[in-house]
Motif scaffolding. Sequence first.
Motif, PDB file in Angstrom:
ATOM      1  N   LEU A 401     -46.813  89.199  18.509  1.00  0.00           N
ATOM      2  CA  LEU A 401     -47.728  88.181  17.989  1.00  0.00           C
ATOM      3  C   LEU A 401     -48.354  87.385  19.131  1.00  0.00           C
ATOM      4  CD1 LEU A 401     -45.513  86.865  15.066  1.00  0.00           C
ATOM      5  CD2 LEU A 401     -47.654  88.139  14.833  1.00  0.00           C
ATOM      6  N   PRO A 402     -49.541  86.818  18.924  1.00  0.00           N
ATOM      7  CA  PRO A 402     -50.164  85.983  19.963  1.00  0.00           C
ATOM      8  C   PRO A 402     -49.213  84.866  20.396  1.00  0.00           C
ATOM      9  CG  PRO A 402     -51.705  86.375  18.172  1.00  0.00           C
ATOM     10  CD  PRO A 402     -50.388  86.924  17.714  1.00  0.00           C
ATOM     11  N   GLU A 403     -49.236  84.547  21.668  1.00  0.00           N
ATOM     12  CA  GLU A 403     -48.316  83.542  22.191  1.00  0.00           C
ATOM     13  C   GLU A 403     -48.920  82.149  22.239  1.00  0.00           C
ATOM     14  OE1 GLU A 403     -46.574  84.711  25.855  1.00  0.00           O
ATOM     15  OE2 GLU A 403     -45.592  86.486  25.017  1.00  0.00           O
ATOM     16  N   ASP A 404     -50.188  82.016  21.914  1.00  0.00           N
ATOM     17  CA  ASP A 404     -50.794  80.684  21.893  1.00  0.00           C
ATOM     18  C   ASP A 404     -51.956  80.655  20.912  1.00  0.00           C
ATOM     19  OD1 ASP A 404     -53.514  81.021  23.398  1.00  0.00           O
ATOM     20  OD2 ASP A 404     -52.053  82.044  24.675  1.00  0.00           O
ATOM     21  N   LEU A 405     -52.350  79.460  20.528  1.00  0.00           N
ATOM     22  CA  LEU A 405     -53.385  79.290  19.518  1.00  0.00           C
ATOM     23  C   LEU A 405     -54.736  79.790  20.007  1.00  0.00           C
ATOM     24  CD1 LEU A 405     -54.193  78.197  16.749  1.00  0.00           C
ATOM     25  CD2 LEU A 405     -54.504  75.945  17.807  1.00  0.00           C
ATOM     26  N   GLY A 406     -55.030  79.630  21.299  1.00  0.00           N
ATOM     27  CA  GLY A 406     -56.326  80.062  21.819  1.00  0.00           C
ATOM     28  C   GLY A 406     -56.571  81.550  21.612  1.00  0.00           C
ATOM     29  N   TYR A 407     -55.579  82.370  21.976  1.00  0.00           N
ATOM     30  CA  TYR A 407     -55.737  83.815  21.810  1.00  0.00           C
ATOM     31  C   TYR A 407     -55.752  84.192  20.333  1.00  0.00           C
ATOM     32  CZ  TYR A 407     -54.813  88.834  22.143  1.00  0.00           C
ATOM     33  OH  TYR A 407     -54.882  90.193  21.996  1.00  0.00           O
ATOM     34  N   ALA A 408     -54.938  83.516  19.536  1.00  0.00           N
ATOM     35  CA  ALA A 408     -54.921  83.795  18.099  1.00  0.00           C
ATOM     36  C   ALA A 408     -56.289  83.533  17.478  1.00  0.00           C
ATOM     37  CB  ALA A 408     -53.854  82.940  17.419  1.00  0.00           C
ATOM     38  N   LEU A 409     -56.958  82.473  17.920  1.00  0.00           N
ATOM     39  CA  LEU A 409     -58.286  82.169  17.392  1.00  0.00           C
ATOM     40  C   LEU A 409     -59.314  83.220  17.804  1.00  0.00           C
ATOM     41  CD1 LEU A 409     -58.358  78.294  17.853  1.00  0.00           C
ATOM     42  CD2 LEU A 409     -58.479  79.545  15.684  1.00  0.00           C
ATOM     43  N   GLU A 410     -59.164  83.783  19.004  1.00  0.00           N
ATOM     44  CA  GLU A 410     -60.070  84.854  19.418  1.00  0.00           C
ATOM     45  C   GLU A 410     -59.976  86.041  18.454  1.00  0.00           C
ATOM     46  OE1 GLU A 410     -59.583  86.120  23.431  1.00  0.00           O
ATOM     47  OE2 GLU A 410     -59.598  84.077  24.260  1.00  0.00           O
ATOM     48  N   LEU A 411     -58.750  86.420  18.100  1.00  0.00           N
ATOM     49  CA  LEU A 411     -58.556  87.539  17.171  1.00  0.00           C
ATOM     50  C   LEU A 411     -59.110  87.199  15.788  1.00  0.00           C
ATOM     51  CD1 LEU A 411     -54.899  88.619  18.102  1.00  0.00           C
ATOM     52  CD2 LEU A 411     -57.057  89.579  18.934  1.00  0.00           C
ATOM     53  N   PHE A 412     -58.908  85.982  15.357  1.00  0.00           N
ATOM     54  CA  PHE A 412     -59.407  85.538  14.057  1.00  0.00           C
ATOM     55  C   PHE A 412     -60.932  85.587  14.014  1.00  0.00           C
ATOM     56  CE2 PHE A 412     -60.651  81.833  11.312  1.00  0.00           C
ATOM     57  CZ  PHE A 412     -60.227  82.353  10.095  1.00  0.00           C
ATOM     58  N   HIS A 438     -57.374  72.514  19.431  1.00  0.00           N
ATOM     59  CA  HIS A 438     -56.828  73.124  20.641  1.00  0.00           C
ATOM     60  C   HIS A 438     -57.409  72.464  21.887  1.00  0.00           C
ATOM     61  CE1 HIS A 438     -56.032  76.889  23.245  1.00  0.00           C
ATOM     62  NE2 HIS A 438     -54.910  76.231  23.081  1.00  0.00           N
ATOM     63  N   ASP A 439     -58.694  72.174  21.871  1.00  0.00           N
ATOM     64  CA  ASP A 439     -59.327  71.507  23.013  1.00  0.00           C
ATOM     65  C   ASP A 439     -58.755  70.107  23.209  1.00  0.00           C
ATOM     66  OD1 ASP A 439     -60.898  73.713  23.457  1.00  0.00           O
ATOM     67  OD2 ASP A 439     -62.667  72.913  22.431  1.00  0.00           O
ATOM     68  N   GLU A 440     -58.510  69.412  22.103  1.00  0.00           N
ATOM     69  CA  GLU A 440     -57.934  68.069  22.193  1.00  0.00           C
ATOM     70  C   GLU A 440     -56.532  68.122  22.795  1.00  0.00           C
ATOM     71  OE1 GLU A 440     -56.971  64.229  19.277  1.00  0.00           O
ATOM     72  OE2 GLU A 440     -57.915  66.041  18.469  1.00  0.00           O
ATOM     73  N   TYR A 441     -55.742  69.100  22.379  1.00  0.00           N
ATOM     74  CA  TYR A 441     -54.390  69.245  22.907  1.00  0.00           C
ATOM     75  C   TYR A 441     -54.421  69.520  24.411  1.00  0.00           C
ATOM     76  CZ  TYR A 441     -49.928  71.403  24.077  1.00  0.00           C
ATOM     77  OH  TYR A 441     -48.741  71.712  24.693  1.00  0.00           O
ATOM     78  N   LYS A 442     -55.353  70.348  24.861  1.00  0.00           N
ATOM     79  CA  LYS A 442     -55.403  70.717  26.275  1.00  0.00           C
ATOM     80  C   LYS A 442     -55.722  69.517  27.164  1.00  0.00           C
ATOM     81  CE  LYS A 442     -58.228  74.260  25.661  1.00  0.00           C
ATOM     82  NZ  LYS A 442     -59.063  75.454  25.907  1.00  0.00           N
ATOM     83  N   ARG A 443     -56.281  68.463  26.580  1.00  0.00           N
ATOM     84  CA  ARG A 443     -56.560  67.243  27.355  1.00  0.00           C
ATOM     85  C   ARG A 443     -55.347  66.318  27.443  1.00  0.00           C
ATOM     86  NH1 ARG A 443     -61.410  67.498  24.247  1.00  0.00           N
ATOM     87  NH2 ARG A 443     -60.672  65.818  22.881  1.00  0.00           N
ATOM     88  N   GLU A 444     -54.328  66.605  26.647  1.00  0.00           N
ATOM     89  CA  GLU A 444     -53.167  65.719  26.573  1.00  0.00           C
ATOM     90  C   GLU A 444     -52.235  65.939  27.767  1.00  0.00           C
ATOM     91  OE1 GLU A 444     -51.276  62.581  25.000  1.00  0.00           O
ATOM     92  OE2 GLU A 444     -53.052  63.505  24.078  1.00  0.00           O
ATOM     93  N   ILE A 445     -51.601  64.851  28.244  1.00  0.00           N
ATOM     94  CA  ILE A 445     -50.594  64.922  29.304  1.00  0.00           C
ATOM     95  C   ILE A 445     -49.237  64.706  28.654  1.00  0.00           C
ATOM     96  CG2 ILE A 445     -49.853  64.048  31.539  1.00  0.00           C
ATOM     97  CD1 ILE A 445     -52.690  65.246  31.487  1.00  0.00           C
ATOM     98  N   SER A 446     -48.344  65.686  28.769  1.00  0.00           N
ATOM     99  CA  SER A 446     -47.081  65.651  28.038  1.00  0.00           C
ATOM    100  C   SER A 446     -46.003  64.888  28.812  1.00  0.00           C
ATOM    101  CB  SER A 446     -46.594  67.079  27.780  1.00  0.00           C
ATOM    102  OG  SER A 446     -46.183  67.675  29.006  1.00  0.00           O
ATOM    103  N   PRO A 447     -44.950  64.419  28.120  1.00  0.00           N
ATOM    104  CA  PRO A 447     -43.819  63.792  28.818  1.00  0.00           C
ATOM    105  C   PRO A 447     -43.202  64.706  29.862  1.00  0.00           C
ATOM    106  CG  PRO A 447     -43.701  63.328  26.470  1.00  0.00           C
ATOM    107  CD  PRO A 447     -44.815  64.324  26.662  1.00  0.00           C
ATOM    108  N   TRP A 448     -43.168  66.040  29.616  1.00  0.00           N
ATOM    109  CA  TRP A 448     -42.618  66.971  30.607  1.00  0.00           C
ATOM    110  C   TRP A 448     -43.389  66.878  31.918  1.00  0.00           C
ATOM    111  CZ3 TRP A 448     -43.987  70.909  33.793  1.00  0.00           C
ATOM    112  CH2 TRP A 448     -42.975  71.739  34.275  1.00  0.00           C
TER     113      TRP A 448
END
Length: 457
Positions: A401-412, A438-448
Amino acid sequence: MSRHSHSWEDDLPPAFLAHRAERRLEEVEAIIPDLVGMSRGKAMPSHKFSPEETFFLPISLFYQTVSGEYVDMDDITDQWLEKDIVLRPDMSTATAVPWAEDATLQVICDLETRDGTPLGIAPRNVLKRVLSFYETNGWQPVVAPELEFYLTKPNTDPNEPIEPPLGRTGRKGASRQAYSMVAVDEYGEVIDTIYDYAEAQGLEIDTVIQEGGAGQIEINLLHGDPLKQADHVFYFKRTIREAALKNGVFATFMAKPMRDEPGSAMHIHQSVVDRDGRNIFSAEDGSETDAFRNFIGGSQKYLMSVVPLLAPYVNSFRRFNAEGMSAPTNLEWGSDNRTTGLRIPNSKPDARRVENRVIGIDCNPYLAIAASLACGYLGMVNRTAPRPIAEHEVYESETRLPEDLGYALELFDEDRDVREILGAEFCQLYSGIKHAEHDEYKREISPWERQHLLLNA
């Protein structure tokens, strides 16, 4: 002497009438499931409601991401005119709101344009569209959902990790207690409240079990009509949240809420019957039919393209990526094999079915059921042959299965067969919303990142 006039309230389901008892109906909620699967709508005094009344909401509610941001759609003209869409109450869905102080009714509404055309982007209509393809061929799908979710300590700071709640012993829930009755009893008050709320709404529960995570519960529903079962999942998710809050904890349908605990799925058992109620997956002698094998073949071929409907958020894919957490990462099929994405449970021939184990509980139930059934349908009408059955454990597969939402959306976005059966207008809107999230998430800075990179990089 005046004769008692018949009222629409007299036709409400017995479960609601029993819940209302001698009380006066005070309020009605006319609700719809949005793209996320949350309820939106209007609440009104009961005297303002009538099944024949016309209610309106702005179509722009479908242009929002899960975080509430509005998205500009390039191909939608007059997007921001805030045109009204029409709500048509489906009184067969009328049920109680048992957590409300006063006697309150909730009714799911269908959505139309002002000229009476079903709104193609409404999730309930997407499922109805898929079911119409089955009906044209004389088929009726039957589904049984399984709902996994976590009970957690109230989490008021998003930067803090989610923790299991304290049970009746005063200790945090321990993981790896699958099927433990002691673990179920640990959260007995919440489960009792769920049962009470479900009874008031006329919602039936098959079984309740403790799943593998700390504070993770699974509720299995009975098999039935896909639209009715999607309505029940929609109601159950709200019911479970309210039952948890009443007992001082949170219930979350996030696919992977805790790093080292298993994710939560919404497995769907699927079969198809003909107009006489016979399971078309089994021949008269009890053997597998071509329809059964083609349903599997279609699932293998097309489910890869609808993953964004089954795993709709960036967090959804953490459920697939965690090793040893029992979530399948493939679309192989096997008999009584829980390492495959498509499992064939042990059953008698008349109950032969295909269990889709890929779907996450964070899905919109209408869209996930529609997508899964659409793939099986395409397999049957196109006579798609399945790959050989998996006889052993499947942990690696060429069809991962796709490992991330970006690639999954390409297939969709690329699959024209899927877009045709789900509806091009819906697919265009859904893709636009998911790309924006997905674009909004990529702008986020995580606690990790702050923890490990702030002073070390």
